[in-house]
Design an enzyme around this catalytic site. Structure first.
Site, PDB file in Angstrom:
ATOM      1  N   GLU A  80       0.818  -1.215   0.000  1.00 34.71           N
ATOM      2  CA  GLU A  80       0.000   0.000   0.000  1.00 34.71           C
ATOM      3  C   GLU A  80       0.855   1.271   0.000  1.00 34.71           C
ATOM      4  O   GLU A  80       0.408   2.346   0.393  1.00 34.71           O
ATOM      5  CB  GLU A  80      -0.937  -0.017   1.206  1.00 34.71           C
ATOM      6  CG  GLU A  80      -1.926  -1.182   1.150  1.00 34.71           C
ATOM      7  CD  GLU A  80      -2.811  -1.249   2.375  1.00 34.71           C
ATOM      8  OE1 GLU A  80      -3.767  -0.460   2.459  1.00 34.71           O
ATOM      9  OE2 GLU A  80      -2.548  -2.090   3.247  1.00 34.71           O
ATOM     10  N   PHE A 111     -15.044 -15.418   0.334  1.00 33.85           N
ATOM     11  CA  PHE A 111     -13.979 -14.474   0.024  1.00 33.85           C
ATOM     12  C   PHE A 111     -12.695 -14.910   0.715  1.00 33.85           C
ATOM     13  O   PHE A 111     -12.699 -15.194   1.914  1.00 33.85           O
ATOM     14  CB  PHE A 111     -14.359 -13.060   0.489  1.00 33.85           C
ATOM     15  CG  PHE A 111     -15.467 -12.447  -0.321  1.00 33.85           C
ATOM     16  CD1 PHE A 111     -15.180 -11.686  -1.442  1.00 33.85           C
ATOM     17  CD2 PHE A 111     -16.790 -12.648   0.029  1.00 33.85           C
ATOM     18  CE1 PHE A 111     -16.200 -11.122  -2.200  1.00 33.85           C
ATOM     19  CE2 PHE A 111     -17.821 -12.089  -0.715  1.00 33.85           C
ATOM     20  CZ  PHE A 111     -17.524 -11.323  -1.839  1.00 33.85           C
ATOM     21  N   LYS A 117      -8.865 -13.786   1.733  1.00 31.59           N
ATOM     22  CA  LYS A 117      -8.141 -12.545   1.950  1.00 31.59           C
ATOM     23  C   LYS A 117      -6.823 -12.813   2.673  1.00 31.59           C
ATOM     24  O   LYS A 117      -6.778 -13.674   3.559  1.00 31.59           O
ATOM     25  CB  LYS A 117      -8.955 -11.586   2.838  1.00 31.59           C
ATOM     26  CG  LYS A 117     -10.370 -11.317   2.370  1.00 31.59           C
ATOM     27  CD  LYS A 117     -11.101 -10.413   3.366  1.00 31.59           C
ATOM     28  CE  LYS A 117     -12.527 -10.137   2.924  1.00 31.59           C
ATOM     29  NZ  LYS A 117     -13.222  -9.230   3.888  1.00 31.59           N
ATOM     30  N   SER A 176      -6.681  -2.181   1.897  1.00 33.11           N
ATOM     31  CA  SER A 176      -6.960  -1.663   0.558  1.00 33.11           C
ATOM     32  C   SER A 176      -7.408  -2.755  -0.414  1.00 33.11           C
ATOM     33  O   SER A 176      -7.268  -2.616  -1.625  1.00 33.11           O
ATOM     34  CB  SER A 176      -5.735  -0.928  -0.011  1.00 33.11           C
ATOM     35  OG  SER A 176      -5.468   0.223   0.735  1.00 33.11           O
ATOM     36  N   GLU A 179     -13.929 -15.938   4.366  1.00 33.14           N
ATOM     37  CA  GLU A 179     -15.188 -15.504   4.959  1.00 33.14           C
ATOM     38  C   GLU A 179     -16.372 -15.929   4.114  1.00 33.14           C
ATOM     39  O   GLU A 179     -16.301 -15.959   2.880  1.00 33.14           O
ATOM     40  CB  GLU A 179     -15.200 -13.974   5.109  1.00 33.14           C
ATOM     41  CG  GLU A 179     -14.090 -13.438   5.985  1.00 33.14           C
ATOM     42  CD  GLU A 179     -13.998 -11.927   5.936  1.00 33.14           C
ATOM     43  OE1 GLU A 179     -14.797 -11.302   5.211  1.00 33.14           O
ATOM     44  OE2 GLU A 179     -13.129 -11.365   6.619  1.00 33.14           O
ATOM     45  N   GLY A 208     -19.656 -15.625   2.113  1.00 31.72           N
ATOM     46  CA  GLY A 208     -20.238 -14.577   1.280  1.00 31.72           C
ATOM     47  C   GLY A 208     -21.733 -14.461   1.540  1.00 31.72           C
ATOM     48  O   GLY A 208     -22.440 -15.470   1.605  1.00 31.72           O
ATOM     49  N   ALA A 256     -25.727  -8.526   1.014  1.00 26.86           N
ATOM     50  CA  ALA A 256     -25.927  -7.455   1.983  1.00 26.86           C
ATOM     51  C   ALA A 256     -25.402  -6.139   1.426  1.00 26.86           C
ATOM     52  O   ALA A 256     -24.588  -6.121   0.492  1.00 26.86           O
ATOM     53  CB  ALA A 256     -25.196  -7.775   3.299  1.00 26.86           C
ATOM     54  N   ARG A 257     -25.878  -5.058   1.999  1.00 26.81           N
ATOM     55  CA  ARG A 257     -25.339  -3.734   1.692  1.00 26.81           C
ATOM     56  C   ARG A 257     -24.053  -3.531   2.504  1.00 26.81           C
ATOM     57  O   ARG A 257     -23.923  -4.091   3.596  1.00 26.81           O
ATOM     58  CB  ARG A 257     -26.358  -2.648   2.063  1.00 26.81           C
ATOM     59  CG  ARG A 257     -27.664  -2.760   1.322  1.00 26.81           C
ATOM     60  CD  ARG A 257     -28.743  -1.914   1.994  1.00 26.81           C
ATOM     61  NE  ARG A 257     -28.450  -0.476   1.920  1.00 26.81           N
ATOM     62  CZ  ARG A 257     -29.089   0.445   2.632  1.00 26.81           C
ATOM     63  NH1 ARG A 257     -30.047   0.080   3.485  1.00 26.81           N
ATOM     64  NH2 ARG A 257     -28.788   1.724   2.495  1.00 26.81           N
ATOM     65  N   GLU A 258     -23.135  -2.737   1.957  1.00 24.47           N
ATOM     66  CA  GLU A 258     -21.896  -2.412   2.671  1.00 24.47           C
ATOM     67  C   GLU A 258     -22.020  -0.997   3.234  1.00 24.47           C
ATOM     68  O   GLU A 258     -22.049  -0.029   2.472  1.00 24.47           O
ATOM     69  CB  GLU A 258     -20.697  -2.514   1.737  1.00 24.47           C
ATOM     70  CG  GLU A 258     -20.434  -3.938   1.255  1.00 24.47           C
ATOM     71  CD  GLU A 258     -19.154  -4.034   0.443  1.00 24.47           C
ATOM     72  OE1 GLU A 258     -18.109  -3.541   0.925  1.00 24.47           O
ATOM     73  OE2 GLU A 258     -19.203  -4.592  -0.663  1.00 24.47           O
ATOM     74  N   GLU A 314     -15.216  -5.400   9.559  1.00 23.32           N
ATOM     75  CA  GLU A 314     -13.893  -5.129  10.098  1.00 23.32           C
ATOM     76  C   GLU A 314     -13.798  -3.661  10.501  1.00 23.32           C
ATOM     77  O   GLU A 314     -14.697  -2.869  10.210  1.00 23.32           O
ATOM     78  CB  GLU A 314     -12.810  -5.446   9.063  1.00 23.32           C
ATOM     79  CG  GLU A 314     -12.890  -4.593   7.811  1.00 23.32           C
ATOM     80  CD  GLU A 314     -11.829  -4.964   6.776  1.00 23.32           C
ATOM     81  OE1 GLU A 314     -11.205  -6.028   6.912  1.00 23.32           O
ATOM     82  OE2 GLU A 314     -11.643  -4.184   5.836  1.00 23.32           O
ATOM     83  N   SER A 340     -11.632   9.944   0.155  1.00 20.41           N
ATOM     84  CA  SER A 340     -11.781   8.640   0.797  1.00 20.41           C
ATOM     85  C   SER A 340     -13.023   8.646   1.692  1.00 20.41           C
ATOM     86  O   SER A 340     -13.497   9.700   2.120  1.00 20.41           O
ATOM     87  CB  SER A 340     -10.543   8.308   1.636  1.00 20.41           C
ATOM     88  OG  SER A 340      -9.382   8.300   0.843  1.00 20.41           O
TER      89      SER A 340
END
Length: 354
Positions: A15, A174, A176, A182, A212, A214, A217-219, A305, A316
Site C-alpha cells: 500500500e 472471500f 483474503k 486496501s 469468509e 459470502g 448485503a449492503r456495505e 472489520e 476517501s
C-alpha cells in the site's frame, strides 16, 4: 508558536502508493501558518529518508518520494525522531504492514513521542483480520462465519483446507490475506478452481489467510473519532458495480458510488453506532477507525472489520463521512493531532516506578 509536526509516509508495503496519496492530501490541507512540517519518506525497500521542511504546496506524489536528504539508519533514526527534535506530534500516514500494524507505533512509544492514531495493540489487532474477528466474537458482535489458515499447513495439505472451506462456509466465499488492507489480494470464489487460485493469490501477500462466508448485503461504513469517549459519523454506503469493493474500485474506478448519508432506519443507525463503538473499545482504539458493516435485507447488522488507518485523502470514505457530519478535512486533521497530544499527556500520568 507553530505546532511542530513530523509526517511519516510511504512504507515497505503493497500500500506504498496509497500512503503517498494520503501524505500529499494531508500536506495540502494543513495550514502552514499553524504547522511546521518535516517529512520522512520510507521507500519501498524500507529505507527512511528525511526530506526538507515543507514550505509550500506539493504538486504531485513524486515530489514526496525523494532520494536526496538525510538517510536514517537505526542510530540516526532515534536521534532524528527523539526528544531533541522538539516534535509536538508524529503523524504516521502509513497503510498496511510495517506501518499500520503496530510496528512503527511501538517505536514511537519507545521514543515517548505523541503520535496520531491507534496504539500498538489496536494497530496490531486491527491489521490481523483473524485476531480482530476473534476479539469481536469475544465482545459479542455479530459477524459472518470465517475460517483461517497459515501457509505451512496449506502447503502440507491444501486439499484439507479446501474441504474445510466448503464444509463450513460453502460458496460464494472471500479469500483474503489476514494482514493487508486496501482490498489487495482479495478474491471472490464461487467454485473449487477459483478457491485454489484465490489461496495462491492471497498467500503471495501474507503467511496467513482468512476465508469468509459470502452473503447478500449492503456495505455500510461509519467513521469513529475520539479516545476514551469516541463519537460516530453519519453512515455511508458503498455501491460498486463489481462483485466486491476491490483495490481498483477503491482507487481507480469512478463508477463506484459512495452514498452519504446511507439510507438506513433510525434503529439500524443506532445499532451501527453501538457496534462501532463496541468494536473501537474491544480493540482499545484511539484517534480514529473506519468501521465496516454488512446490513442484510432483513436489517441484520454484521460487523465486517475496522480499519485503524483508513484511506485518508479528501475523497476517501472516512474524511467524506466526517465532512457530511460537519467536520471538514482540515478540521478533521487538526482534531486528530489534538487527540494524539491529549492521549500522550494522559499516558505521562502513568507511574513507572514504585
Amino acid at each position: 508558536m507553530k505546532t511542530k509536526l513530523c509526517l511519516l509516509y510511504g512504507g515497505k508495503s503493497a500500500e506504498h502508493e496509497v500512503s503517498l496519496q494520503t501524505a500529499k492530501a494531508v500536506i495540502q490541507a494543513l495550514d502552514l501558518e499553524k504547522f511546521e512540517i518535516d517529512p520522512i519518506f520510507i521507500n519501498a525497500e524500507g529505507n527512511w529518508i528525511k526530506g526538507p521542511q515543507i514550505v509550500g504546496p506539493v504538486e504531485n506524489v513524486k515530489a514526496l518520494a525523494f532520494s536526496d536528504g538525510q538517510e536514517m539508519v537505526p542510530n540516526a533514526l532515534s536521534t532524528s525522531l527523539g526528544e531533541n527534535t522538539g516534535y509536538d506530534v508524529i503523524f504516521p500516514l502509513l497503510h498496511g504492514p510495517n506501518g499500520e500494524d503496530g510496528t512503527v507505533q511501538g517505536m514511537l512509544e519507545l521514543l515517548n513521542l505523541p503520535y496520531v492514531g491507534n496504539g500498538v495493540l489496536a494497530s496490531a489487532a486491527g491489521m490481523d483480520k483473524v485476531i480482530m474477528k476473534n476479539l469481536f466474537a469475544q465482545a459479542g458482535l455479530d459477524q459472518v462465519k470465517y475460517v483461517s489458515f497459515i501457509r505451512s499447513s496449506w502447503d502440507h495439505n491444501n486439499e484439507e483446507a479446501y474441504r474445510k472451506v466448503e464444509a463450513e462456509l460453502g460458496y460464494p466465499c472471500f479469500v483474503k490475506p489476514a494482514n493487508l488492507g486496501s482490498s489487495v489480494g482479495i478474491s471472490k470464489c464461487t467454485n473449487r478452481k477459483e478457491l485454489e487460485n484465490a489461496f495462491i493469490e492471497a498467500f503471495q501477500f501474507d503467511r496467513k489467510v482468512i476465508v469468509e462466508e459470502g452473503i447478500i448485503a449492503r456495505e455500510i461504513e461509519l467513521g469513529v473519532l475520539g479516545n476514551d469517549n469516541p463519537e460516530c459519523s453519519l453512515p455511508g454506503e458503498i455501491v460498486a458495480k463489481k462483485d466486491f469493493y476491490d483495490y481498483k474500485a477503491k482507487y481507480g474506478d469512478e463508477e463506484t458510488a459512495l452514498i452519504i448519508p446511507a439510507e438506513v432506519s433510525t434503529h439500524v443507525y443506532e445499532e451501527l453506532k453501538s457496534m462501532a463503538i463496541t468494536a473501537f473499545k474491544a480493540l482499545d482504539c484511539s484517534g480514529l477507525v473506519r468501521a465496516d458493516f454488512f446490513v442484510t435485507r432483513e436489517n441484520r447488522v454484521l460487523i465486517n472489520e475496522v480499519n485503524t488507518m483508513p484511506g485518508f485523502t479528501p475523497f476517501s470514505m472516512f474524511p467524506l463521512l466526517w465532512k457530511h457530519t460537519g467536520v471538514d478535512y482540515p478540521e478533521l486533521i487538526e482534531r486528530l493531532i489534538q487527540l494524539a497530544i491529549e492521549r500522550h499527556e494522559d499516558k505521562q500520568k502513568i507511574k513507572h516506578s514504585f
